[in-house]
Write a protein that holds these residues in place. Structure first.
Motif, PDB file in Angstrom:
ATOM      1  N   GLY A   4       0.803  -1.210   0.000  1.00 17.21           N
ATOM      2  CA  GLY A   4       0.000   0.000   0.000  1.00 17.21           C
ATOM      3  C   GLY A   4       0.838   1.263   0.000  1.00 17.21           C
ATOM      4  O   GLY A   4       1.988   1.263  -0.455  1.00 17.21           O
ATOM      5  N   ALA A   5       0.273   2.342   0.528  1.00 16.13           N
ATOM      6  CA  ALA A   5       0.946   3.643   0.501  1.00 16.13           C
ATOM      7  C   ALA A   5       0.846   4.322   1.867  1.00 16.13           C
ATOM      8  O   ALA A   5       0.243   5.391   1.997  1.00 16.13           O
ATOM      9  N   PRO A   6       1.429   3.736   2.890  1.00 17.98           N
ATOM     10  CA  PRO A   6       1.330   4.342   4.229  1.00 17.98           C
ATOM     11  C   PRO A   6       2.034   5.690   4.284  1.00 17.98           C
ATOM     12  O   PRO A   6       3.086   5.885   3.669  1.00 17.98           O
ATOM     13  N   GLY A   7       1.446   6.624   5.010  1.00 20.66           N
ATOM     14  CA  GLY A   7       2.078   7.918   5.216  1.00 20.66           C
ATOM     15  C   GLY A   7       1.953   8.897   4.071  1.00 20.66           C
ATOM     16  O   GLY A   7       2.590   9.959   4.096  1.00 20.66           O
ATOM     17  N   LEU A   8       1.140   8.588   3.057  1.00 24.29           N
ATOM     18  CA  LEU A   8       1.006   9.477   1.903  1.00 24.29           C
ATOM     19  C   LEU A   8      -0.235  10.358   1.965  1.00 24.29           C
ATOM     20  O   LEU A   8      -0.351  11.316   1.197  1.00 24.29           O
TER      21      LEU A   8
END
Length: 438
Positions: free
Chosen positions: A374-378
């Motif tokens: 996924g794209a954590p922190g985006l």
């Protein structure tokens, strides 16, 4: 350990069934369907994860079928073969719905019942993969890993692979040259190019290939008509040669007949289900709803699977990707399409987004197609970059739920959730989510 009887309440992410016995003991059981009653033998008892293997199906589902693959229950893949295709789709939707409802977020819980659509079925349920990767174990067995093992199940054909791949595999197996190469091989990837109807091998080698290895490869190419290229990859040396695979997307722009041909360098990533990829691209285009005035940011753009079709409809596309070969492919694909409104950059996604935000950049639509993690922190920086809508393409429901929750905290609103079955016969499901700015 003795067997107990379990009622299967539901299937969980990963494809295992959650069962309970008469003592209300929870057990995770493979090869079952929601609502069935099974006898199962305990395999392991661990904190928060008790597993068992079904020994008999006492009350089978009416949608249970005989698995069509001879390697089922041996090979570690294709864990949904024991149910018919409509039930596979139903279970996949139920798994995604359950994850949304278990998230604890009221908006996601509402989305599970109000906007989660039924999965878009795949045009083909078998023989849809244009590439497979076979493992070679320490006994030089070529095949797929057994369940919970590093040993391989030797295979002569794969239910999911295109017929050309299976034909090539069956011709390779008895060849002396091929078996000599297996002595130093870790994996063999067989790739079918649908545009040329040819096959390429990508062999992961334990050492740098020697002249004798290259001669064995050439002997195989000379012997097997559909096999046109063999490449070696491995630690300490790069891919030998410069080949690509290609496939053509049908007309995707309204009122035109223009097709889009996409190619990628050998070893690059593309969707393995080419027919369903067309439906995936159509879904993304519909969700983006762009016009010639809109600007697009395509994150994790790969070789341009979404960027190139979107560039035909929009003012401009900026594609960002961390893999150099993918960016080279995207630039080439855009050039071959005659486009002058695309820019592709090789850069880590988080760093690129931070730079764009600091520069005050804004995009009408953002495409987000991250890998399984996924794209954590985006979420925060995406909210600063997005003017209208964000389309998230996910291959993992767990990380999708996590990232959707983050995006909600930064002002995005979920409008649509469309599962797309890219991988029939398995528990895996792709999901396209449409979010808009508040």
């Amino acid at each position: 350990m003795t067997s107990s009887t379990y009622h299967i309440e539901k299937l969980l992410h990963g494809g295992l069934g959650l069962g309970r016995n008469e003592d209300k003991q929870k057990m995770l059981i493979e090869g079952v369907i929601s609502g069935e009653t099974v006898a199962a033998k305990i395999q392991s008892l661990k904190k928060n994860r008790n597993t068992a293997v079904a020994t008999s199906i006492i009350e089978p589902s009416s949608e249970r079928i005989k698995a069509p693959c001879q390697y089922y229950k041996q090979c570690g893949g294709c864990d949904f073969q024991h149910m018919n295709y409509p039930r596979q789709l139903q279970e996949k939707q139920a798994i995604l719905k359950d994850l949304l409802q278990q998230s604890g977020n009221t908006i996601l819980q509402e989305a599970a019942t109000q906007i989660l659509n039924a999965p878009l079925p795949s045009p083909s349920q078998t023989h849809y993969r244009q590439r497979i990767r076979l493992q070679v174990d320490n006994k030089q067995t070529l095949g797929f890993h057994k369940r919970r093992s590093h040993d391989c199940v030797a295979i002569e054909s794969c239910l999911l692979a295109t017929p050309k791949i299976n034909d090539c595999l069956q011709k390779l197996l008895p060849q002396y040259a091929f078996n000599k190469l297996l002595n130093q091989t870790e994996t063999v990837e067989i790739l079918f190019d649908p545009d040329s109807s040819t096959v390429t091998l990508l062999i992961q080698f334990k050492r740098k290939p020697r002249p004798a290895d290259k001669q064995h490869a050439q002997d195989l190419i000379n012997t097997i008509s559909e096999l046109t290229n063999i490449f070696f990859i491995g630690d300490g040396f790069s891919v030998t040669g410069n080949a690509s695979l290609s496939f053509t997307l049908p007309p995707l722009v309204p009122h035109t007949t223009k097709t889009v041909q996409l190619s990628l360098e050998t070893g690059g990533f593309c969707q393995v289900n080419v027919e369903q990829n067309t439906n995936l691209v159509k879904t993304v285009l519909d969700f983006c709803a762009v016009t010639k005035k809109d600007t697009i940011l395509d994150l994790f753009c790969g070789m341009g699977n979404f960027s190139i079709p979107l560039a035909e409809r929009s003012q401009s596309v900026l594609g960002i990707e961390g893999q150099g070969s993918a960016i080279r492919s995207a630039i080439r694909n855009s050039s071959n399409a005659g486009q002058d409104n695309t820019i592709f950059k090789k850069q880590p996604i988080h760093a690129a987004c931070s730079e764009l935000a600091k520069a005050g950049s804004l995009f009408d639509c953002i495409i987000l197609d991250p890998p399984r993690q996924g794209a954590p922190g985006l979420a925060r920086v995406l909210s600063a970059l997005c003017r209208k809508r964000l389309v998230y393409i996910s291959c993992d429901p767990v990380t999708l739920c996590r990232d959707l929750e983050d995006l909600l905290q930064y002002g995005f609103v979920i409008k649509k959730l469309q599962p797309i079955d890219m991988f029939p016969q398995t528990h895996h499901i792709e999901t396209v989510a449409l979010l808009e700015t508040a």
